[in-house]
Motif scaffolding. Structure first.
Motif, mmCIF file in Angstrom:
data_model
loop_
_atom_site.group_PDB
_atom_site.id
_atom_site.type_symbol
_atom_site.label_atom_id
_atom_site.label_comp_id
_atom_site.label_asym_id
_atom_site.label_seq_id
_atom_site.Cartn_x
_atom_site.Cartn_y
_atom_site.Cartn_z
ATOM 1 N N PRO A 88 27.672 6.336 12.480
ATOM 2 C CA PRO A 88 26.654 7.013 11.678
ATOM 3 C C PRO A 88 25.316 6.282 11.733
ATOM 4 O O PRO A 88 25.269 5.048 11.660
ATOM 5 N N GLY A 89 24.247 7.032 11.883
ATOM 6 C CA GLY A 89 22.919 6.431 11.995
ATOM 7 C C GLY A 89 22.503 6.229 13.437
ATOM 8 O O GLY A 89 21.397 5.778 13.700
ATOM 9 N N THR A 90 23.369 6.556 14.368
ATOM 10 C CA THR A 90 23.077 6.328 15.782
ATOM 11 C C THR A 90 22.990 7.650 16.528
ATOM 12 O O THR A 90 23.876 8.494 16.393
ATOM 13 N N PHE A 91 21.922 7.818 17.282
ATOM 14 C CA PHE A 91 21.748 9.071 18.020
ATOM 15 C C PHE A 91 20.998 8.854 19.321
ATOM 16 O O PHE A 91 20.554 9.778 19.957
ATOM 17 N N ARG A 94 22.653 10.464 22.360
ATOM 18 C CA ARG A 94 22.393 11.896 22.365
ATOM 19 C C ARG A 94 21.054 12.175 23.031
ATOM 20 O O ARG A 94 20.919 13.065 23.863
ATOM 21 N N ASP A 95 20.034 11.369 22.680
ATOM 22 C CA ASP A 95 18.710 11.545 23.271
ATOM 23 C C ASP A 95 18.737 11.292 24.774
ATOM 24 O O ASP A 95 18.119 12.021 25.546
ATOM 25 N N LEU A 244 16.147 4.922 14.758
ATOM 26 C CA LEU A 244 15.497 4.622 13.482
ATOM 27 C C LEU A 244 15.620 5.839 12.571
ATOM 28 O O LEU A 244 15.236 6.947 12.947
ATOM 29 N N CYS A 245 16.179 5.618 11.368
ATOM 30 C CA CYS A 245 16.425 6.766 10.501
ATOM 31 C C CYS A 245 16.467 6.348 9.035
ATOM 32 O O CYS A 245 16.303 5.182 8.713
ATOM 33 N N GLY A 246 16.689 7.303 8.176
ATOM 34 C CA GLY A 246 16.723 7.042 6.741
ATOM 35 C C GLY A 246 15.405 7.426 6.102
ATOM 36 O O GLY A 246 14.784 8.415 6.475
ATOM 37 N N ASN A 247 14.955 6.598 5.159
ATOM 38 C CA ASN A 247 13.726 6.932 4.427
ATOM 39 C C ASN A 247 12.486 6.405 5.144
ATOM 40 O O ASN A 247 11.714 5.640 4.582
ATOM 41 N N PRO A 251 11.223 9.003 11.826
ATOM 42 C CA PRO A 251 12.522 8.652 12.393
ATOM 43 C C PRO A 251 12.591 9.071 13.858
ATOM 44 O O PRO A 251 11.830 9.941 14.286
ATOM 45 N N GLY A 252 13.469 8.449 14.621
ATOM 46 C CA GLY A 252 13.630 8.853 16.017
ATOM 47 C C GLY A 252 14.187 7.740 16.871
ATOM 48 O O GLY A 252 14.499 6.656 16.383
ATOM 49 N N LEU A 319 18.832 1.833 9.808
ATOM 50 C CA LEU A 319 18.781 2.799 8.704
ATOM 51 C C LEU A 319 18.011 2.180 7.544
ATOM 52 O O LEU A 319 18.437 1.168 6.983
ATOM 53 N N VAL A 320 16.885 2.792 7.219
ATOM 54 C CA VAL A 320 16.036 2.282 6.145
ATOM 55 C C VAL A 320 16.373 3.010 4.850
ATOM 56 O O VAL A 320 16.428 4.241 4.818
#
Lengths: 416, 152
Positions: A88-91, A94-95, A244-247, A251-252, A319-320
């Motif tokens: 979770p938090g990793t993509f 996918r990119d 990079l994701c979360g608040n 993100p990206g 994840l921020v």
């Protein structure tokens, strides 16, 4: 230091996959040609010299892995691209598959040549089923151009690949569980040894590597020696893809040279926290990674700096989490995830996750027992050292780091 | 059902390695996106596997359902990233609009609502999947428009 670089991601948005001619226009498959002109030995040495380490999370030296794999000779040798990006938090994988599938597939063919693999399989997680058609199209285009199949590019290299679509299980990111699922069984990890390098899929020698690792191999071979190692630090050469994701405002997926601090990644690439709120913590490496408080954000993202703190970069997820989030709620989500994803094979993981969830529930409800802090340590210790595979070993990481870095948030709850 | 399953196994083969692709196809052919017990038994018999070998695969993997769902399965990410991006609001809107709770099918048999672990759409969190398609950066207006498109 340049913050956002384009080496592994240099083809992003330059062509529309699966347009093979477009990929070739930007230097696609020149790496394969260069590789085929080298001896297998020289090619492996090239990867060893680059200092590349596996990008799935375990960070095993890729060149070493290739050398070990090459030593196992058999009539069939499998090469598996692990696209079961379940952390979770990793993509970022996918990119890579979406924006530059040929970069990944080219890296697989190069690796197949280096280690003598005969059959390639891209293990695509169920959740990425929307990429299936694109990847099939990319493979078909390569087959038409003689980049897959018999006698690739007029050489003696015979190698083709297929896609195996997973069925939804986090544990299948672990190499032997992934193989179990391909053989039609539940994804429960196998005993090691034998390592998959010796006996993997259908007990044939099998090399399993992460998507980003294959893309990096393509980039390393494509560019003159020194380009890849020109990035990063001496002990962590090259670049890493960060999810990079979360608040955060932006993100990206970002490609960064090793050595950037988490703060630079968050403020300069992510444009800071959404709504200008403060950061409560950052979870690095996915859900199996630690929660780091603000004070740790000056830490450079390198293998050596993380190792020194007893931490791991893992998959490269950042994840921020802003100050509005209740840390116990967050930890409950982590615990629920691991309880759900534990395969049930070994007791420390199966029962440990259940017990940690019970304790967290008590803590959230303000009914924690005086012995619970000690219970956590005891259970987590057992999980960390006695679990069968990485899932159970890393499941308590977030909780333990939260206790280490912000004990007041954990134990000084209202009513306690 | 028997003929369809024989046909599916004919395409994928009888090796145990074909079990997951076969079960996926069996689930897909069912309008309510699940694998009934009789289907598992048939798969076992035709592939020459024990019933338990098939059942443990069906029950192990998140994609497979042993109970009826609906024409479209809405999977709401329940992992950490979507949670910190306020996925609770999505759940509330969905439950309210469809008049069902998570774990239930809408009365018209169109939608089934379930939680899912992270499916790698954290850059567009909060996100959900409807069958294989991912929708992200969701708010009330967007979500209602998406549901409307599936209703048509």
């Amino acid at each position: 230091m340049k913050k956002n670089v384009a080496l592994i991601t240099e083809n992003f948005h330059h062509y529309i996959p699966p347009d093979l001619a477009g990929y070739k226009h930007f230097g696609g498959f020149t790496a394969l040609k260069k590789a085929l002109a080298l001896s297998e030995e020289d090619l492996i040495e090239r990867i060893e010299d680059s200092g590349l380490r596996g990008r799935g999370g375990a960070a095993y030296p890729t060149g070493k892995k290739m050398r070990q794999s090459k030593a196992y000779q058999d009539d069939i040798k499998y090469l598996i691209c692990n696209a079961d990006e379940g952390e979770p938090g990793t993509f970022k994988d996918r990119d890579l598959l979406e924006q530059d599938p040929f970069g990944v597939l080219e890296g697989m063919v190069i690796t197949a040549y280096a280690v003598g693999a005969t059959h390639g399989i891209l293990y695509l997680r169920e959740e990425y089923a929307h990429l299936l058609e694109l990847l099939q199209g990319a493979m078909a285009a390569m087959r038409r151009e003689g980049l897959l199949g018999q006698g690739i590019l007029g050489t003696a290299l015979d190698f083709d690949m297929t896609i195996f679509s997973g069925a939804g299980a986090y544990i299948c990111g672990e190499g032997t569980s992934l193989i179990e699922s391909m053989e039609g069984r539940p994804g429960r990890p196998r005993n090691k040894p034998p390592y998959t390098k010796a006996q993997g899929l259908y007990l044939k020698p099998t090399l399993v590597s992460n998507v980003e690792t294959f893309s990096a191999i393509t980039a390393i071979v494509k560019h003159p020696q020194g380009v890849f190692t020109g990035y990063g630090t001496q002990k962590s050469p090259g670049t890493k893809l960060i999810s990079l994701c979360g608040n955060v405002n932006n993100p990206g997926t970002y490609e960064v040279p090793f050595g950037l601090t988490l703060e630079e990644i968050i403020t300069e690439l992510g444009h800071g926290v959404a709504g200008d709120k403060g950061i409560k913590f950052v979870q690095v490496g996915g859900i199996s990674g630690p929660l780091l408080p603000r004070a740790c954000l000056k830490m450079p993202l390198t293998y050596e700096d993380f190792d020194a703190e007893g931490l791991s970069i893992g998959s490269g997820a950042v994840l921020v989490v802003d100050e509005d989030t209740d840390i116990l709620d967050f930890l409950d989500a982590v615990a629920a995830f691991f309880k759900h994803e534990s395969c049930g094979k070994c007791t420390p993981c199966r029962e440990g996750n259940r017990q940690l969830m019970n304790i967290l529930k008590r803590m959230r409800e303000g009914t924690a027992l005086p012995s619970d802090p000690e219970n956590i340590q005891r259970i987590a210790h057992t999980m960390k050292y006695a679990s069968f595979c990485g899932l159970g070993k890393t499941a308590p990481t977030a909780l333990l780091s939260a206790i280490k870095y912000c004990p007041e948030e954990i134990f000084m709850r209202r009513g306690q | 059902m028997r003929d369809r399953i024989i046909e599916i196994i004919g395409t994928h083969g009888k090796n145990q390695g074909a079990l997951i692709p076969v079960l996926k196809a069996v689930q897909r052919m069912n309008p309510r996106q699940y694998i009934p017990q009789e289907a598992s038994q048939l798969v076992a018999r035709i592939m020459g596997l024990r019933e338990s070998e098939v059942y443990e695969v069906v029950s192990f993997y998140g994609e497979f359902s042993e109970t009826p769902r609906a024409e479209h399965v809405i999977k709401i990410c329940d992992s950490t990233v979507c949670r910190v991006n306020h996925h609770r609001e999505l759940v509330d809107i969905l439950e309210h609009t469809l008049g069902i709770r998570v774990g239930e099918a809408s009365r018209d048999g169109k939608f089934f609502l379930e939680y899912s672990p992270c499916f790698g759409a954290c850059d567009v969190a909060p996100a959900l999947r409807i069958d294989d398609k991912v929708y992200g950066n969701l708010d009330r207006d967007k979500l209602e428009a998406i549901l409307e498109a599936y209703r048509r």
